[in-house]
Write a protein that holds these residues in place. Structure first.
Motif, PDB file in Angstrom:
ATOM      1  N   LEU A  33       7.951   6.017   3.185  1.00  0.00           N
ATOM      2  CA  LEU A  33       7.831   5.060   2.152  1.00  0.00           C
ATOM      3  C   LEU A  33       7.208   4.160   2.556  1.00  0.00           C
ATOM      4  CD1 LEU A  33      11.526   5.610  -0.219  1.00  0.00           C
ATOM      5  CD2 LEU A  33       8.995   6.152  -0.519  1.00  0.00           C
ATOM      6  N   ALA A  34       7.595   3.127   4.013  1.00  0.00           N
ATOM      7  CA  ALA A  34       7.359   1.890   4.510  1.00  0.00           C
ATOM      8  C   ALA A  34       5.723   2.237   4.666  1.00  0.00           C
ATOM      9  CB  ALA A  34       7.889   1.239   5.692  1.00  0.00           C
ATOM     10  N   ALA A  48       3.208  -0.031   2.723  1.00  0.00           N
ATOM     11  CA  ALA A  48       2.037  -1.202   3.954  1.00  0.00           C
ATOM     12  C   ALA A  48       0.904  -0.855   3.257  1.00  0.00           C
ATOM     13  CB  ALA A  48       2.637  -1.024   5.230  1.00  0.00           C
ATOM     14  N   GLY A  49       0.659   0.782   2.844  1.00  0.00           N
ATOM     15  CA  GLY A  49      -1.152   1.316   2.379  1.00  0.00           C
ATOM     16  C   GLY A  49      -1.759   1.230   1.532  1.00  0.00           C
ATOM     17  N   MET A  50      -0.865   0.573   0.214  1.00  0.00           N
ATOM     18  CA  MET A  50      -0.941   0.683  -0.838  1.00  0.00           C
ATOM     19  C   MET A  50      -2.041  -0.069  -1.117  1.00  0.00           C
ATOM     20  SD  MET A  50       1.476   0.234  -3.536  1.00  0.00           S
ATOM     21  CE  MET A  50       1.847  -1.479  -4.278  1.00  0.00           C
ATOM     22  N   VAL A  83      -3.041   5.026  -1.707  1.00  0.00           N
ATOM     23  CA  VAL A  83      -2.950   5.538  -0.558  1.00  0.00           C
ATOM     24  C   VAL A  83      -2.131   6.689  -1.540  1.00  0.00           C
ATOM     25  CG1 VAL A  83      -0.407   5.157  -0.884  1.00  0.00           C
ATOM     26  CG2 VAL A  83      -0.813   4.873   1.277  1.00  0.00           C
ATOM     27  N   HIS A  84      -2.666   7.621  -0.050  1.00  0.00           N
ATOM     28  CA  HIS A  84      -2.419   9.526  -0.055  1.00  0.00           C
ATOM     29  C   HIS A  84      -0.718   9.840  -0.175  1.00  0.00           C
ATOM     30  CE1 HIS A  84      -3.277  13.190   0.748  1.00  0.00           C
ATOM     31  NE2 HIS A  84      -2.914  14.109  -0.360  1.00  0.00           N
ATOM     32  N   SER A  85      -0.549   9.203  -0.963  1.00  0.00           N
ATOM     33  CA  SER A  85       1.219   9.724  -0.277  1.00  0.00           C
ATOM     34  C   SER A  85       1.526  11.657  -0.920  1.00  0.00           C
ATOM     35  CB  SER A  85       1.961   9.213  -2.209  1.00  0.00           C
ATOM     36  OG  SER A  85       1.163   9.545  -4.137  1.00  0.00           O
ATOM     37  N   ALA A  86       1.921  12.030  -0.738  1.00  0.00           N
ATOM     38  CA  ALA A  86       2.645  13.558  -0.252  1.00  0.00           C
ATOM     39  C   ALA A  86       2.998  13.878  -1.744  1.00  0.00           C
ATOM     40  CB  ALA A  86       3.790  13.563   0.399  1.00  0.00           C
ATOM     41  N   GLN A 138       7.303  -2.430   2.034  1.00  0.00           N
ATOM     42  CA  GLN A 138       8.404  -1.741   1.377  1.00  0.00           C
ATOM     43  C   GLN A 138       9.230  -1.380   0.516  1.00  0.00           C
ATOM     44  OE1 GLN A 138      12.056  -3.594   3.763  1.00  0.00           O
ATOM     45  NE2 GLN A 138      11.866  -5.351   2.596  1.00  0.00           N
ATOM     46  N   PRO A 139       9.631  -0.524  -0.596  1.00  0.00           N
ATOM     47  CA  PRO A 139      10.258  -0.775  -1.841  1.00  0.00           C
ATOM     48  C   PRO A 139      11.291  -2.066  -1.891  1.00  0.00           C
ATOM     49  CG  PRO A 139      10.407   1.077  -0.933  1.00  0.00           C
ATOM     50  CD  PRO A 139      10.471   0.478   0.296  1.00  0.00           C
TER      51      PRO A 139
END
Length: 138
Positions: free
Chosen positions: A7-8, A12-14, A76-79, A133-134
């Motif tokens: 998540l961090a 951060a990459g979003m 951002v490439h989220s799984a 961070q969330p």
């Protein structure tokens, strides 16, 4: 090709990107007609086919759409299995008084935000990225 789980790293990459189009949610009981329409999303439900189409497509086809929205791609490439990425985003947007309809694509998550609140949503997302961070704080 797997996406990110941390998540961090995700926050951060979003890089949220606001699209220009106005999108509407429509439903059609006629699956054959629905299959012919140009839509960014098509989902089959028991009651009919839900489509997300541009305002122009809805008008051209005489469709009554709801939830005029703009699409924000989080870039951002989220799984697909990542846990807890969209929940804090939806919570922060809710704290700002706006609904969100998220859609997960293979590479990115996309948010359909009320069209008149899109810039507000971008401000929230940029703040969340800066925090790295969330958080559900406002």
């Amino acid at each position: 090709m797997t996406g990110e789980y941390d998540l961090a790293v995700l926050f951060a990459g979003m890089e949220p990107v606001l699209g220009d189009d106005i999108w509407l949610f429509v439903t059609l009981p006629d699956r054959t007609r629905a299959a012919r329409l140009d839509a960014i999303l098509r989902f089959e439900e028991a009651e009919g086919t839900t489509l997300i189409v541009t305002e122009a497509v809805a008008q051209a086809e005489g469709l009554d759409g709801v939830f005029p929205s703009r699409m924000i791609t989080l870039n951002v490439h989220s799984a697909l299995e990542a846990v807890g990425f969209l929940a804090p985003i939806a919570t922060r947007l809710a704290a700002e008084g706006m609904g969100v309809n998220p859609v997960a694509g293979f590479f990115h998550d996309h948010l359909f935000i009320p069209a008149d609140r899109a810039e507000d949503a971008m401000r929230v997302l940029r703040a969340m990225r800066a925090e790295g961070q969330p958080s559900s704080r406002t």
